[in-house]
Design a protein around this motif. Sequence first.
Motif, PDB file in Angstrom:
ATOM      1  N   SER A 283     -32.766   1.980  30.089  1.00 41.05           N
ATOM      2  CA  SER A 283     -33.413   3.098  29.424  1.00 41.05           C
ATOM      3  C   SER A 283     -32.693   3.486  28.139  1.00 41.05           C
ATOM      4  O   SER A 283     -31.462   3.406  28.050  1.00 41.05           O
ATOM      5  CB  SER A 283     -33.464   4.303  30.366  1.00 41.05           C
ATOM      6  N   ARG A 284     -33.471   3.923  27.146  1.00 39.83           N
ATOM      7  CA  ARG A 284     -32.911   4.502  25.931  1.00 39.83           C
ATOM      8  C   ARG A 284     -32.542   5.964  26.158  1.00 39.83           C
ATOM      9  O   ARG A 284     -31.814   6.556  25.356  1.00 39.83           O
ATOM     10  CB  ARG A 284     -33.929   4.409  24.794  1.00 39.83           C
ATOM     11  N   LEU A 285     -33.055   6.538  27.244  1.00 41.33           N
ATOM     12  CA  LEU A 285     -32.818   7.931  27.582  1.00 41.33           C
ATOM     13  C   LEU A 285     -31.915   8.017  28.805  1.00 41.33           C
ATOM     14  O   LEU A 285     -31.863   7.093  29.625  1.00 41.33           O
ATOM     15  CB  LEU A 285     -34.148   8.632  27.858  1.00 41.33           C
ATOM     16  N   PRO A 286     -31.191   9.132  28.962  1.00 38.39           N
ATOM     17  CA  PRO A 286     -30.249   9.249  30.085  1.00 38.39           C
ATOM     18  C   PRO A 286     -30.920   9.116  31.453  1.00 38.39           C
ATOM     19  O   PRO A 286     -32.064   9.544  31.653  1.00 38.39           O
ATOM     20  CB  PRO A 286     -29.660  10.654  29.892  1.00 38.39           C
ATOM     21  N   LEU A 287     -30.192   8.511  32.384  1.00 43.64           N
ATOM     22  CA  LEU A 287     -30.633   8.353  33.765  1.00 43.64           C
ATOM     23  C   LEU A 287     -29.732   9.186  34.678  1.00 43.64           C
ATOM     24  O   LEU A 287     -28.542   9.348  34.414  1.00 43.64           O
ATOM     25  CB  LEU A 287     -30.570   6.892  34.197  1.00 43.64           C
TER      26      LEU A 287
END
Length: 329
Positions: free
Chosen positions: A163-167
């Motif tokens: 992901s490019r966004l936080p997990l």
Amino acid sequence: MIRLVGRPGPWKRARVSAVLAVSLGLLMLLHAEIPNRIGGLGSLVETFLPWFGLFVPVLLARALWRRSATATLALVLPVAVWLNLFGGLLGDRSHRAGDLTVVSHNVGADNPDPAGTARDLAASGADVLALEELTAQASGTYEKELATAYPYHAVLGTVGVWSRLPLSDTRAVDTAMDVGPLAATRPASATAADNRALRTTVTTDQGPLAVYVAHLGSVRVLPSSGFRTDDRDRGAKALAEAIAAEPDKRVVLLGDLNGTTDDREFTGLTSRLRSAQDAAGDGFGFSWPAKFPVARIDQILVRGVRPTKAWVLPATGSDHLPVAAGISW
């Protein structure tokens, strides 16, 4: 006395063709009534149900050749049923790209070029990328090749998400693969290595998005037992139960489900989630096998978000095609 016998009239010719046309229509109309207890026949028919429409032009050609009004008229039933079931999938239903792009790909355990596959997937522009059928040997390659484009990732067993966004809150999802009298004695390390589903939270500007990645059990067509789907069906039920208990309103399920959404065994999922391909795709979006796709068994299903576009990506070294979707809030 010599009795002249002429050819039958147009309403009496090709009665067999007329019966076949009506039978075809009834088969598609009543597919849900075909029992699964007989070698999984119902699920097998539903897996390839769109292809039954190919019998229509064959029967039409026969009816025209025989100049049979009865056989021609009988084709109204299968045509009407097919269009009712699948007519909505013939056009392009896509809109703008969406706020977030998600991609799912069974990368194939026998993929000869995992590095090339990873580069192709990174070039797709996906914000969230789900991979299935990861092997211990290839996982490191995917992690290395995808690291630049995707700062966040998690791999649990044979499935992973980049992901490019936080997990956050990443955990395994039990798909009921370990059954039988010896299941309880299996070491935890072995169970973890073979894990086939996960759940994680993607942090977006619009709030949390629950993402599930799954690879359900394989199906087999065997002469002795027919269409074997036991492992897959248990997994579909377990996955549906997990999603039913999911507290987040926004949910995306990505994965190789080894079945189409027409299959009755996925009712627990399709009653809670909608197919991005059905809502915003172009055509049927078949994904398997990669060389000549005949079924869409790789799915992107959503709840609480709006699919704006869905498509199939070019082939990689896998025997599956990657599938993609754009979603908006």
